[in-house]
Structures are given as C-alpha cells and as structure tokens.
Design a protein around this motif. Structure first.
Motif, PDB file in Angstrom:
ATOM      1  N   ARG A 129      16.538  39.019  71.657  1.00 33.94           N
ATOM      2  CA  ARG A 129      17.780  39.451  70.862  1.00 33.94           C
ATOM      3  C   ARG A 129      17.408  40.553  69.853  1.00 33.94           C
ATOM      4  O   ARG A 129      16.260  40.320  69.094  1.00 33.94           O
ATOM      5  CB  ARG A 129      18.259  38.329  70.254  1.00 33.94           C
ATOM      6  CG  ARG A 129      19.302  38.849  68.975  1.00 33.94           C
ATOM      7  CD  ARG A 129      19.822  37.631  68.174  1.00 33.94           C
ATOM      8  NE  ARG A 129      20.565  38.000  66.853  1.00 33.94           N
ATOM      9  CZ  ARG A 129      19.964  38.580  65.818  1.00 33.94           C
ATOM     10  NH1 ARG A 129      18.623  38.756  65.818  1.00 33.94           N
ATOM     11  NH2 ARG A 129      20.745  38.916  64.774  1.00 33.94           N
ATOM     12  N   ASN A 130      17.933  41.719  70.053  1.00 33.17           N
ATOM     13  CA  ASN A 130      17.484  42.933  69.306  1.00 33.17           C
ATOM     14  C   ASN A 130      15.974  43.350  69.521  1.00 33.17           C
ATOM     15  O   ASN A 130      15.231  43.510  68.373  1.00 33.17           O
ATOM     16  CB  ASN A 130      17.871  42.821  67.708  1.00 33.17           C
ATOM     17  CG  ASN A 130      19.589  42.738  67.729  1.00 33.17           C
ATOM     18  OD1 ASN A 130      20.198  43.008  68.389  1.00 33.17           O
ATOM     19  ND2 ASN A 130      19.954  42.094  66.344  1.00 33.17           N
ATOM     20  N   ASN A 131      15.507  43.121  70.429  1.00 30.66           N
ATOM     21  CA  ASN A 131      14.092  43.456  70.972  1.00 30.66           C
ATOM     22  C   ASN A 131      12.958  42.320  70.534  1.00 30.66           C
ATOM     23  O   ASN A 131      11.816  42.491  70.615  1.00 30.66           O
ATOM     24  CB  ASN A 131      13.749  44.892  70.564  1.00 30.66           C
ATOM     25  CG  ASN A 131      14.311  45.899  71.452  1.00 30.66           C
ATOM     26  OD1 ASN A 131      14.389  45.609  72.507  1.00 30.66           O
ATOM     27  ND2 ASN A 131      14.685  47.118  70.872  1.00 30.66           N
ATOM     28  N   SER A 155      24.576  35.419  62.118  1.00 31.41           N
ATOM     29  CA  SER A 155      23.232  35.881  62.420  1.00 31.41           C
ATOM     30  C   SER A 155      22.857  35.874  63.970  1.00 31.41           C
ATOM     31  O   SER A 155      22.018  36.393  64.110  1.00 31.41           O
ATOM     32  CB  SER A 155      22.317  34.996  61.494  1.00 31.41           C
ATOM     33  OG  SER A 155      22.280  33.726  61.956  1.00 31.41           O
ATOM     34  N   ASP A 156      23.603  35.096  64.843  1.00 31.70           N
ATOM     35  CA  ASP A 156      23.341  35.261  66.162  1.00 31.70           C
ATOM     36  C   ASP A 156      23.764  36.491  66.733  1.00 31.70           C
ATOM     37  O   ASP A 156      23.319  36.607  68.024  1.00 31.70           O
ATOM     38  CB  ASP A 156      23.864  34.082  67.003  1.00 31.70           C
ATOM     39  CG  ASP A 156      23.350  32.642  66.493  1.00 31.70           C
ATOM     40  OD1 ASP A 156      21.982  32.604  66.050  1.00 31.70           O
ATOM     41  OD2 ASP A 156      24.178  31.750  66.172  1.00 31.70           O
ATOM     42  N   ALA A 157      24.667  37.096  66.118  1.00 31.21           N
ATOM     43  CA  ALA A 157      25.348  38.294  66.711  1.00 31.21           C
ATOM     44  C   ALA A 157      24.172  39.403  67.085  1.00 31.21           C
ATOM     45  O   ALA A 157      23.418  39.574  66.384  1.00 31.21           O
ATOM     46  CB  ALA A 157      26.286  38.922  65.964  1.00 31.21           C
ATOM     47  N   GLY A 158      24.459  40.312  68.000  1.00 35.23           N
ATOM     48  CA  GLY A 158      23.336  41.216  68.448  1.00 35.23           C
ATOM     49  C   GLY A 158      23.459  41.603  69.850  1.00 35.23           C
ATOM     50  O   GLY A 158      24.063  41.281  70.638  1.00 35.23           O
ATOM     51  N   MET A 159      22.219  42.299  70.287  1.00 33.66           N
ATOM     52  CA  MET A 159      22.283  42.668  71.772  1.00 33.66           C
ATOM     53  C   MET A 159      21.158  41.951  72.294  1.00 33.66           C
ATOM     54  O   MET A 159      20.265  41.836  71.916  1.00 33.66           O
ATOM     55  CB  MET A 159      21.905  44.155  71.539  1.00 33.66           C
ATOM     56  CG  MET A 159      22.804  45.120  70.982  1.00 33.66           C
ATOM     57  SD  MET A 159      24.490  45.181  71.474  1.00 33.66           S
ATOM     58  CE  MET A 159      24.100  45.838  73.371  1.00 33.66           C
ATOM     59  N   TYR A 160      21.593  41.253  73.485  1.00 31.03           N
ATOM     60  CA  TYR A 160      20.749  40.451  74.042  1.00 31.03           C
ATOM     61  C   TYR A 160      20.119  40.907  75.523  1.00 31.03           C
ATOM     62  O   TYR A 160      20.846  41.600  76.220  1.00 31.03           O
ATOM     63  CB  TYR A 160      21.527  39.041  74.534  1.00 31.03           C
ATOM     64  CG  TYR A 160      21.480  38.193  73.091  1.00 31.03           C
ATOM     65  CD1 TYR A 160      20.752  37.239  73.130  1.00 31.03           C
ATOM     66  CD2 TYR A 160      22.462  38.471  72.302  1.00 31.03           C
ATOM     67  CE1 TYR A 160      20.706  36.203  71.825  1.00 31.03           C
ATOM     68  CE2 TYR A 160      22.295  37.732  71.021  1.00 31.03           C
ATOM     69  CZ  TYR A 160      21.701  36.635  70.925  1.00 31.03           C
ATOM     70  OH  TYR A 160      21.732  35.859  69.869  1.00 31.03           O
ATOM     71  N   VAL A 161      18.964  40.795  75.833  1.00 26.77           N
ATOM     72  CA  VAL A 161      18.386  41.344  76.989  1.00 26.77           C
ATOM     73  C   VAL A 161      17.858  40.094  77.702  1.00 26.77           C
ATOM     74  O   VAL A 161      17.001  39.173  77.236  1.00 26.77           O
ATOM     75  CB  VAL A 161      17.346  42.521  76.738  1.00 26.77           C
ATOM     76  CG1 VAL A 161      16.473  42.732  78.124  1.00 26.77           C
ATOM     77  CG2 VAL A 161      18.081  43.687  76.509  1.00 26.77           C
ATOM     78  N   CYS A 162      18.210  39.869  79.283  1.00 27.74           N
ATOM     79  CA  CYS A 162      17.279  38.967  79.904  1.00 27.74           C
ATOM     80  C   CYS A 162      16.047  39.900  80.353  1.00 27.74           C
ATOM     81  O   CYS A 162      16.005  40.814  80.988  1.00 27.74           O
ATOM     82  CB  CYS A 162      18.298  38.689  81.261  1.00 27.74           C
ATOM     83  SG  CYS A 162      17.667  37.631  82.376  1.00 27.74           S
ATOM     84  N   VAL A 163      14.997  38.856  80.440  1.00 25.34           N
ATOM     85  CA  VAL A 163      13.510  39.355  80.866  1.00 25.34           C
ATOM     86  C   VAL A 163      13.134  38.540  81.933  1.00 25.34           C
ATOM     87  O   VAL A 163      13.287  37.326  81.862  1.00 25.34           O
ATOM     88  CB  VAL A 163      12.638  39.494  79.741  1.00 25.34           C
ATOM     89  CG1 VAL A 163      11.213  40.191  80.213  1.00 25.34           C
ATOM     90  CG2 VAL A 163      13.192  40.011  78.506  1.00 25.34           C
ATOM     91  N   GLY A 164      12.811  39.306  83.140  1.00 22.98           N
ATOM     92  CA  GLY A 164      12.286  38.583  84.406  1.00 22.98           C
ATOM     93  C   GLY A 164      10.972  38.960  84.616  1.00 22.98           C
ATOM     94  O   GLY A 164      10.300  40.041  84.471  1.00 22.98           O
ATOM     95  N   THR A 165       9.975  37.968  84.619  1.00 23.37           N
ATOM     96  CA  THR A 165       8.498  38.064  84.586  1.00 23.37           C
ATOM     97  C   THR A 165       7.828  37.298  85.687  1.00 23.37           C
ATOM     98  O   THR A 165       8.274  36.175  85.893  1.00 23.37           O
ATOM     99  CB  THR A 165       8.140  37.575  83.317  1.00 23.37           C
ATOM    100  OG1 THR A 165       8.843  38.030  82.093  1.00 23.37           O
ATOM    101  CG2 THR A 165       6.519  37.862  82.969  1.00 23.37           C
ATOM    102  N   ASN A 166       7.058  38.238  86.359  1.00 22.54           N
ATOM    103  CA  ASN A 166       5.993  37.459  87.078  1.00 22.54           C
ATOM    104  C   ASN A 166       4.659  38.000  87.020  1.00 22.54           C
ATOM    105  O   ASN A 166       4.513  38.966  86.058  1.00 22.54           O
ATOM    106  CB  ASN A 166       6.303  37.225  88.557  1.00 22.54           C
ATOM    107  CG  ASN A 166       6.276  38.472  89.316  1.00 22.54           C
ATOM    108  OD1 ASN A 166       5.995  39.500  88.898  1.00 22.54           O
ATOM    109  ND2 ASN A 166       6.956  38.617  90.510  1.00 22.54           N
ATOM    110  N   MET A 167       3.577  37.841  87.791  1.00 22.88           N
ATOM    111  CA  MET A 167       2.235  38.222  87.654  1.00 22.88           C
ATOM    112  C   MET A 167       2.104  39.960  87.796  1.00 22.88           C
ATOM    113  O   MET A 167       1.262  40.746  87.390  1.00 22.88           O
ATOM    114  CB  MET A 167       1.223  37.898  88.737  1.00 22.88           C
ATOM    115  CG  MET A 167       1.578  37.804  89.955  1.00 22.88           C
ATOM    116  SD  MET A 167       0.846  36.909  91.124  1.00 22.88           S
ATOM    117  CE  MET A 167      -0.778  37.071  90.716  1.00 22.88           C
TER     118      MET A 167
END
Length: 216
Positions: free
Chosen positions: A62-64, A89-101
């Motif tokens: 959220r917000n980086n 306070s939860d408002a903002g810009m959300y990003v989904c992060v996909g992670t592997n090796m």
C-alpha cells in the motif's frame, strides 16, 4: 564394457523429463480493481499473479509499503486481500506482488477509496427563550464527500421571512414568537450516508412590569 555402461547412462538421462528452469512471466492473470467503501465496511481486493515456476507467492503493498497482516482486520488468503473494518487510513494505492526465486513482479495499482458517513461535531440543543429574542441552532458536520446540510421544522415550515441559514450551517431565527415553538432538525447527507440531529424551541412571553401610580 565401459562403453556400454556410458551408453546406458546416456540413454537413461535422455529419457528423463527435462529439468525446467525457474521462470516468472510478466502479465498478471488478474489485476486488482479499484474499490470504494464507506468507513466500517469490509473491502476486498483480488489478484492472480503471472504464471511462473515455481508458482509465485502473493503479497501486497500500500503506497509502496508492504501490507502487514499482523493487523487483525487484515487477512491475506490466496490472491485475496481482505480488510474487515475499513478506516480512512486504509485508503491508498494497492499493488499485488508476485514473487518466486526469479524475482518480483508488481501489478498495476488499484485504489481503495474510503468514504465517511456524516458525523456531527456540533449538534442543535434545546432552547428556552423569550419572545422577540434571536435564536441560533448550531449544526457542524464532518464527512467525505463533504455532506450537504439542510434544516426542517417538524411542525411545518420554518418561520417565513424570519430565518436565515448562515455560512457555518447554523439556523438563526429572528424575533421569535410563540408560534415558532417546536422541533428544528438538521439533516446532513452525502453519497454514503445520512444523519439527523434535533433541538426544541420553547418561547416564553416577555413580562412587562408596569408601575401604576394611583392618585388619590
């Protein structure tokens, strides 16, 4: 013979399935969408990460800043981010992060907008006044989007020609009369809610003390 053994090992190796290299594609199978809620309501964002090997895990920013599910209101399960009782306070810009090796991939951002229902910071109070007095009923309200404010009198119309709604949303009654008695209600409304608060007015007649001088 050594030659036959080597050939046998080669044949066995060539029959094994190829070992696939780690991979993480670019495109998310589902990106999160914008969400609009009123404070106190739940909010859900959903995401399916890019295809990858190994299958990517999902986290959120959220917000980086990484979202922390130590907050008991927040649950992250599968590709879902759930906030059970939203706050401003939860408002903002959300990003989904996909992670592997291989590394990380960020989705396009989605916005969480948290609106607030009207809440009174100052309410009208009951008043007892004398006839011909000026009366102010106060009404201050907070909300997002900014709420509208209007006044009504439960017993009928506001006193015609003798009331004004001031810049601070207060209601002023001039030269009050007995017929103005009743309940005055401040009505506040925005796109996510409505609130009302009332005060009553009682008007007592002025008593004029007259000195009658009696001449004998």
């Amino acid at each position: 013979s050594a030659k036959e053994f080597t050939q046998s090992v080669f044949n066995h190796a060539s029959s094994l399935p190829p070992v696939s290299s780690p991979v993480l594609r670019d495109d998310f199978r589902q990106t999160p969408s914008d969400v609009v809620v009123a404070a106190g309501e739940p909010a859900v964002m959903e995401c399916i990460p890019p295809r990858g090997h190994p299958e990517p895990t999902i986290s959120w920013k959220r917000n980086n800043i990484r979202v922390n599910d130590r907050d008991e209101r927040i649950t992250m399960r599968g590709g879902k981010l759930m906030i059970s009782n939203t706050r401003k306070s939860d408002a903002g810009m959300y990003v989904c992060v996909g992670t592997n090796m291989v590394g990380e991939k960020d989705s396009d951002p989605a916005e969480l907008v948290v609106f607030e229902r009207p809440v009174f910071t100052k309410q009208p109070v009951n008043q007892v006044v004398l006839a011909d007095d000026t009366v102010d009923f106060f009404c201050e309200v907070h909300g997002d989007p900014t709420p509208t404010v209007r006044w009504r009198r439960e017993e009928g119309e506001l006193p015609r020609g003798r009331f004004e709604i001031r810049s601070d949303n207060s209601l002023r009654l001039n030269q009050v009369r007995g017929e103005d008695e009743g309940t005055y209600t401040c009505v506040s409304e925005n796109s996510v809610g409505k609130a009302e608060a009332s005060g009553t007015l009682q008007v007592h007649g002025k008593t004029r003390v007259q000195n009658d001088i009696e001449f004998r």
